[in-house]
Motif scaffolding. Structure first.
Motif, mmCIF file in Angstrom:
data_model
loop_
_atom_site.group_PDB
_atom_site.id
_atom_site.type_symbol
_atom_site.label_atom_id
_atom_site.label_comp_id
_atom_site.label_asym_id
_atom_site.label_seq_id
_atom_site.Cartn_x
_atom_site.Cartn_y
_atom_site.Cartn_z
ATOM 1 N N ASN A 222 0.820 -1.215 0.000
ATOM 2 C CA ASN A 222 0.000 0.000 0.000
ATOM 3 C C ASN A 222 0.854 1.265 0.000
ATOM 4 N N ILE A 223 1.954 1.233 0.726
ATOM 5 C CA ILE A 223 2.840 2.403 0.764
ATOM 6 C C ILE A 223 3.470 2.637 -0.600
ATOM 7 N N VAL A 224 3.993 1.553 -1.217
ATOM 8 C CA VAL A 224 4.631 1.689 -2.529
ATOM 9 C C VAL A 224 3.613 2.094 -3.586
ATOM 10 N N HIS A 225 2.414 1.535 -3.510
ATOM 11 C CA HIS A 225 1.369 1.860 -4.481
ATOM 12 C C HIS A 225 0.991 3.345 -4.374
ATOM 13 N N VAL B 200 10.628 -5.154 0.448
ATOM 14 C CA VAL B 200 10.560 -3.851 -0.206
ATOM 15 C C VAL B 200 11.026 -3.949 -1.650
ATOM 16 N N VAL B 201 12.147 -4.650 -1.869
ATOM 17 C CA VAL B 201 12.672 -4.811 -3.224
ATOM 18 C C VAL B 201 11.674 -5.555 -4.099
ATOM 19 N N SER B 202 11.089 -6.598 -3.544
ATOM 20 C CA SER B 202 10.128 -7.397 -4.306
ATOM 21 C C SER B 202 8.916 -6.558 -4.718
ATOM 22 N N VAL B 203 8.391 -5.763 -3.789
ATOM 23 C CA VAL B 203 7.207 -4.950 -4.098
ATOM 24 C C VAL B 203 7.560 -3.861 -5.105
ATOM 25 N N ILE B 204 8.735 -3.250 -4.961
ATOM 26 C CA ILE B 204 9.143 -2.200 -5.904
ATOM 27 C C ILE B 204 9.268 -2.766 -7.315
ATOM 28 N N LYS B 205 9.833 -3.957 -7.424
ATOM 29 C CA LYS B 205 9.929 -4.591 -8.747
ATOM 30 C C LYS B 205 8.546 -4.955 -9.274
ATOM 31 N N GLU B 206 7.687 -5.412 -8.376
ATOM 32 C CA GLU B 206 6.345 -5.832 -8.773
ATOM 33 C C GLU B 206 5.532 -4.657 -9.319
ATOM 34 N N ILE B 207 5.607 -3.527 -8.636
ATOM 35 C CA ILE B 207 4.816 -2.359 -9.039
ATOM 36 C C ILE B 207 5.576 -1.501 -10.060
ATOM 37 N N GLU B 208 6.866 -1.769 -10.229
ATOM 38 C CA GLU B 208 7.714 -1.031 -11.176
ATOM 39 C C GLU B 208 7.729 0.471 -10.843
ATOM 40 N N VAL B 209 8.077 0.742 -9.600
ATOM 41 C CA VAL B 209 8.112 2.134 -9.152
ATOM 42 C C VAL B 209 9.538 2.671 -9.085
ATOM 43 N N HIS B 210 10.512 1.827 -9.433
ATOM 44 C CA HIS B 210 11.909 2.243 -9.296
ATOM 45 C C HIS B 210 12.235 3.463 -10.151
#
Length: 979
Positions: free
Chosen positions: A575-578, A609-619
């Motif tokens: 939710n935070i990354v999204h 955190v790394v997994s979610v960032i890759k999943e949502i492609e927010v990098h």
């Protein structure tokens, strides 16, 4: 009405009078103009007598028409009379020494004339009985004069001459001189005095004999007579008193009351005139003491002091050079300020500023008088704002309150004054700004909604010290959370601001967590949707959550909702990354990135955190934050990318190369005036991305970053960084050196190789081994850079094409060095690389003398520095080089002793393996002499046995080889064992 005009003594002391006979310049003044000839006695007496006549007429006019004369005219008459008195005092002060023997008589005559004038007037208003005589005290001046006729002048004469030293003053109450002057001008009748007490009566009563006494005194007389079984007699006539009845003498009592009022009014005017003249400290103190006594006798006296300007005049004595005068003036002003009229007058002066200054005095009496006066002023609404906005007012009061042990009296008064000042909300804010937050918190917790709104807004504005933040959190956390939950829009906004500041102090995190703030903030960030609700609430809720997570709490136990989710769960992180991906508010993004950064502290959370960032492609969005005009967002984004670089470094590098102005912007953006955290973090981001990423390295090279990096390194090492950025200098230097090390991993590229040779990076890193800027990380990076460069030396070294290779090799030969023979230069080959080497052409560690400094790094207490230095030295003994020549060269530099010293100090696996590898190489290539040197080291055997028993397979194998070289293990082809 006729007016009286007086001229200054500098203008011949002349005066003009309206109704009285016209008086020209007196002879004594003319004589002064004519040539300083002393005036004759007759001339002087004529001048003085004329002025006495004028004063007499003025007094008579005032007495005859006092009831009908308007106030303005009364003030005018008083002003004229004061002018005449000043002129008389000037004449008396100018008496030559030859006439000073007569001065007492002259003053006495003048006083008698004035006294007689007033006495005649009193007789007209209050006709005495034939038997009444003047009070004994009225003739005291004459008696005193007769006693001093052949000696010193009487005190009254000295007083009028301005020579009074105060020796006759009664400091317990009031002056002796001023009442005497008043009694001369307003004498009391003998009938006012009780025959028994010899004092003026307050309650006169008449007995059968017709005589009048003080009620209390005659009653006591009658009582004693009854107890003694004697006939009751009159104390004066000794006649029998048939009936002990006391009849109030109302007429006399009223007459005495009126006389007292006139007498006190006269005393007030005389004391005011004395304050105006202020010719000596004694005169001022006499006047103030007299006024203190009179101000406490009747309320009307204070009103009169206000009316004739004494209250205003007194404020000027608060800057008198005498501390005693200042203190006495404050005591009198405190009494005069007890009524509102006095406060109004004082408010129009600079008394408040002077009083606050006196409150800082090192003298206790002055400090106490000042704070007591300020306490009285604080009781009026007129002074609430004035005290609050006067610089230092509330600060000094708060300081006094907190220093109760040193000065209990001042602390008590200061606390009372602060309590009065609480009536004005702005003062409460000022108190909190000066470290006294209790009033603000009291009103915040128990006040009305309007008051709470004002207090919470102040709490959000004030910058609190860390200890104060803890105190506020202890008292106000629950109240602030209630305001966030159920308050109005305005009060919610202010409560959020206050919680942001409180949560910024890490020790408060546990307190806020226990108060249940985290679920509320989570709901505010993700779930709350109220129309027209300010967006700042989300930003501030995220800021509070970020502050709490920056502390050392166990994040696995922080619940975010009633469903059991924690802040570290995939649900929360997703939710935070999204939200971060879709948010356009920079302030909110700052705190969301901070939250993610806190969640990466532990490896298991970092992986999520790394997994979610890759999943949502927010990098890529995080990378774009680096170009944000908001420095804080760019800084925290760089910090997060540094942490992520170990897991997705090449992805980050590719994203940087796609971004406009990057990656060179991370190095080139530089403020020459001051070094910022953003610059230091940006440089370290480039340094932390995997060094082998060739596209990124080439992009940095092509954008001209190398000259900038080298120049800034030299600026830092020379100490040219401004003090404002010095705390980031070390970290910035580490980043710059790390960027240089990047290039040493891509030497296979000809462009980068050419840059490294042309910039002589060997010398740069060699210099950084000793000039580290206080950073061991710089030393480690320099050693890593030398290791990478040295690994290319064998490939770059070439044997001389036109000379025969020399068998006598000297590693001391510098670049281009050799021996001259028959006019020809014989180049000496490097003992390690079998060719002509130099730091500028082959990165040779021996020819650049880097090997010596690397051996010096082995004495470092930092194992990472030692490990890096050992790795660089190993390149001189690795495959592809002349190991025997290297061993001989390193032995001459003391390398064997240095490496053995490492084994005595360090037990870290990486250090131990490299040190053992070098020892094994020394024994293998060094011959018997070196083996004997190694075998004599007793510590080595212990280290080898321990490594052989407990080390991993590589360590155990190296320990076994060394033990075999030292003949501690039999060299069988199949079985080996320890002897």
């Amino acid at each position: 009405m006729s007016s009286v005009a007086t001229e200054d003594p500098e203008h011949n002391n002349s005066m003009e009078v309206g109704s009285p006979p016209h008086v020209t310049s007196p002879p004594n003044a003319e004589s002064k103009q004519a040539g300083n000839t002393p005036p004759s006695r007759s001339d002087f007496l004529l001048s003085l007598s004329t002025k006495v006549d004028i004063a007499t007429e003025l007094v008579a006019k005032f007495s005859n028409g006092a009831q009908a004369v308007p106030d303005d005219e009364v003030k005018n008459l008083i002003k004229q009379l004061e002018g005449v008195i000043r002129s008389m005092a000037d004449d008396l002060r100018d008496i030559p020494l030859s006439m000073e023997s007569l001065s007492g008589e002259m003053i006495h005559v003048g006083l008698q004339i004035n006294g007689q004038c007033d006495t005649d007037q009193n007789k007209l208003q209050n006709p005495p009985t034939p038997s009444i005589e003047m009070r004994e005290g009225t003739s005291s001046v004459s008696a005193s004069h007769r006693e001093n006729k052949s000696g010193d002048m009487p005190p009254m004469a000295n007083y009028l001459l301005g020579k009074y030293d105060g020796t006759q003053r009664n400091d317990c109450q009031s002056s002796n001189i001023l009442p005497l002057l008043a009694d001369t001008l307003q004498p009391a009748f003998q009938s006012f005095f009780c025959p028994l007490t010899k004092k003026i009566m307050d309650d006169p009563v008449t007995i059968d004999t017709g005589l009048t006494y003080e009620r209390e005194a005659i009653a006591e007389w009658f009582e004693r007579s009854k107890n003694g079984s004697e006939n009751i007699v009159c104390p004066v006539t000794r006649m029998d008193v048939k009936e002990a009845a006391l009849s109030s003498n109302v007429a006399l009592r009223n007459t005495i009351k009126e006389w007292k009022e006139r007498n006190e009014a006269t005393r007030i005017r005389i004391a005011g005139s004395a304050l105006s003249l202020a010719t000596s400290e004694a005169m001022v103190l006499d006047a103030i003491k007299e006024l203190q006594f009179l101000s406490q006798s009747r309320r009307f006296n204070k009103e009169q002091m206000h009316t004739i300007g004494i209250t205003r005049l007194l404020t000027q004595f608060l800057q008198h050079e005498s501390m005693t005068v200042r203190c006495e003036a404050l005591l009198l002003l405190r009494v005069l300020a007890e009524d509102e009229d006095g406060k109004v007058i004082i408010a129009r002066t600079r008394a408040l500023t002077r009083t606050i200054k006196m409150m800082s005095s090192y003298s206790s009496p002055e400090r106490h008088a000042a704070v007591s006066f300020l306490l009285e002023l604080s009781k009026s609404e007129l002074f609430l704002e004035k005290i609050g906005r006067t610089p230092g007012g509330i600060l000094i009061l708060v300081t006094m309150k907190y220093n109760a042990d040193a000065d209990p009296f001042a602390a008590e008064r200061a606390e009372e004054a602060l309590k009065n000042l609480e009536k004005l909300p702005k003062n409460i804010k000022c108190m909190a700004e000066n470290g006294f937050v209790e009033p603000l918190l009291d009103h915040l917790i128990d006040g009305t909604e309007e008051v709470q709104t004002e207090m919470v807004s102040y709490l959000g504005e004030i910058v609190l010290e860390h200890d104060m933040k803890t105190y506020v959190a202890e008292r106000a956390s629950d109240a602030l959370i209630r305001m966030v939950n159920g308050g109005s829009t305005v009060i919610r906004k202010e409560a959020f601001r206050a919680l942001v500041q409180i949560s910024s102090h890490p020790p408060n995190s546990k307190m806020l967590l226990d108060a249940g703030v985290v679920p509320i903030m989570i709901e505010e960030i993700f779930a709350r949707r109220i129309q027209n609700e300010p967006l700042e609430s989300k930003e501030e809720a995220a800021a509070i959550l970020a502050n709490i997570l920056e502390s050392d709490l166990d994040m696995d136990k922080i619940q975010v909702n009633k469903h059991g989710h924690t802040i570290t769960s995939h649900y929360s992180i997703y939710n935070i990354v999204h939200l971060l991906k879709h948010s356009t508010q920079q302030e909110l993004n700052v705190n969301l990135v901070k939250i993610l950064l806190s969640l990466t502290k532990l490896p298991k959370h970092l992986a999520t955190v790394v997994s979610v960032i890759k999943e949502i492609e927010v990098h890529q969005g995080i990378i774009e934050f680096l170009n944000s005009p908001m420095d804080e967002l760019a800084t925290v984004a760089a910090k997060l990318l540094i942490v992520l670089a170990s897991h997705m470094g090449h992805t980050i590098a590719a994203g940087l190369c796609k971004l406009q102005g990057q990656p060179e912007g991370l190095v080139k953006n530089y403020d020459a005036d001051r070094m910022t955290e953003k610059q230091a973090v940006s440089a370290n981001l480039i340094a932390k991305i995997p060094h082998q990423n060739a596209p990124l390295n080439l992009a940095l090279l092509h954008q001209g970053t190398v000259p900038i990096i080298l120049g800034r390194i030299q600026e830092i090492l020379r100490g040219e960084v401004r003090a404002t950025g010095s705390r980031y200098a070390g970290y910035y230097l580490e980043g710059l050196v790390g960027v240089l090390v990047r290039f040493t991993t891509s030497l296979f590229d000809q462009e980068i190789l050419h840059m490294a040779l042309s910039r002589n990076l060997t010398s740069v890193f060699t210099d950084l081994l000793v000039r580290t800027g206080g950073s061991s990380e710089v030393q480690r990076l320099a050693a890593v850079g030398l290791q990478n460069l040295s690994s290319q030396s064998a490939r770059l070294s070439r044997p001389p094409a036109d000379v025969k290779k020399s068998t006598k090799m000297s590693f001391f030969a510098k670049s281009g060095s050799g021996s001259q023979r028959d006019g020809r230069m014989t180049l000496l080959c490097c003992p390690t690389h079998r060719g002509v080497c130099s730091s500028a052409t082959t990165f040779c560690l021996l020819e650049s003398r880097a090997a010596e400094r690397l051996l010096g790094c082995l004495e470092s207490e930092n194992p990472e520095v030692v490990e890096a230095a050992l790795s660089a030295i190993i390149t001189l003994l690795d495959d592809g080089v002349d190991a025997e020549g290297s061993v001989r060269a390193l032995s001459e530099l003391g390398a064997v002793r240095s490496v053995l010293g490492v084994l005595k100090v360090h037990r870290e696996e990486g250090v131990l393996q490299r040190a053992l590898w070098l020892v094994d190489r020394f024994l293998e290539k060094g011959g018997d002499k070196l083996a004997r040197e190694v075998s004599h080291d007793k510590v080595l055997t212990t280290v080898l046995v321990s490594a052989f028993h407990r080390g991993d397979s590589n360590t155990k194998k190296m320990a076994e080889n060394i033990l075999r070289h030292l003949h501690r293990i039999l060299n069988f082809s199949t079985n080996s064992f320890v002897l």
